[in-house]
Design a protein around this motif. Structure first.
Motif, mmCIF file in Angstrom:
data_model
loop_
_atom_site.group_PDB
_atom_site.id
_atom_site.type_symbol
_atom_site.label_atom_id
_atom_site.label_comp_id
_atom_site.label_asym_id
_atom_site.label_seq_id
_atom_site.Cartn_x
_atom_site.Cartn_y
_atom_site.Cartn_z
ATOM 1 N N GLU A 1 -8.252 46.397 -2.201
ATOM 2 C CA GLU A 1 -8.676 45.807 -0.940
ATOM 3 C C GLU A 1 -10.184 45.547 -0.953
ATOM 4 N N GLU A 2 -10.651 44.799 0.040
ATOM 5 C CA GLU A 2 -12.055 44.431 0.095
ATOM 6 C C GLU A 2 -12.975 45.649 0.237
ATOM 7 N N ASN A 3 -12.482 46.685 0.914
ATOM 8 C CA ASN A 3 -13.296 47.882 1.098
ATOM 9 C C ASN A 3 -13.276 48.808 -0.120
ATOM 10 N N GLY A 4 -12.563 48.397 -1.199
ATOM 11 C CA GLY A 4 -12.526 49.185 -2.424
ATOM 12 C C GLY A 4 -11.334 50.107 -2.547
#
Length: 200
Positions: free
Chosen positions: A129-132
């Motif tokens: 995901e974008e948040n890692g």
């Protein structure tokens, strides 16, 4: 109630045991259900409709593992390594079509679902995901040992082979015996009928 309540022991609910090994990361199990198959038949004439039980439906669950730093003292990278090096080979064991995998998670392995042996239906890719946050999903199907097929009736077996002969069987035996006598007489090997076939 399940044997282990989520409030009493949340740690047990946060992982599954798969093939004797605990899963890494944070687990979410979904789709578990005790499902029963019924055949509904419409009524005929004056009789009402009926329902006939035809067996349990196989439970299918989806398992999601999320990898984040600090879960059980491991880094997300260590959890992902455990996923690829340990859990994936366990999941692949059932690909031979002969091997079931032991499974336990309190949400689905206790009554009424009783999911304790599984085969792998699908293994998803690693998601980022974008948040890692990284995670994977895989699908398991409840394993049920095949039941032996009942033995079929041997070819040519008589319906009452172990009981007294029926009238039809007695008649057929008399015809067969008489035909044998006629054939012997025609061939010149028998000159007189046996006593049981004499008219008086």
């Amino acid at each position: 109630m399940t044997a282990v309540d989520v409030e009493d022991d949340p740690v047990v609910w946060d992982r599954a045991v798969l093939g004797g090994h605990g899963t890494p990361g944070h687990i979410t199990v979904s789709g578990g259900a005790a499902s029963y198959n019924w055949d509904a038949k419409a009524g005929t004439g004056k009789s009402g409709a009926t329902t006939v039980f035809t067996g349990d439906d196989l439970t299918e669950i989806t398992v999601r593992l999320e990898f984040a730093d600090g879960i059980r003292g491991l880094s997300a990278k260590e959890q992902r390594r455990e996923w690829f090096d340990v859990i994936v080979p366990i999941l692949q064991r059932s690909a031979d079509g002969k091997t079931a995998i032991e499974f336990y998670h309190p949400a689905v392995s206790e009554p009424p679902i009783n999911l304790t042996a599984v085969v792998t239906k699908k293994i998803g890719q690693l998601q980022i995901e974008e948040n890692g946050l990284t995670w994977v999903e895989f699908t398991l199907l409840k394993y049920v040992k095949p039941k032996p097929k009942p033995a079929g009736k041997p070819a040519g077996a008589k319906a009452n082979a172990y009981g007294p002969p029926t009238a039809q069987e007695q008649h057929d035996a008399e015809i067969e015996k008489l035909t044998g006598y006629v054939n012997e007489a025609a061939a010149g090997t028998r000159r007189e009928l046996p006593d049981d076939l004499l008219p008086f």
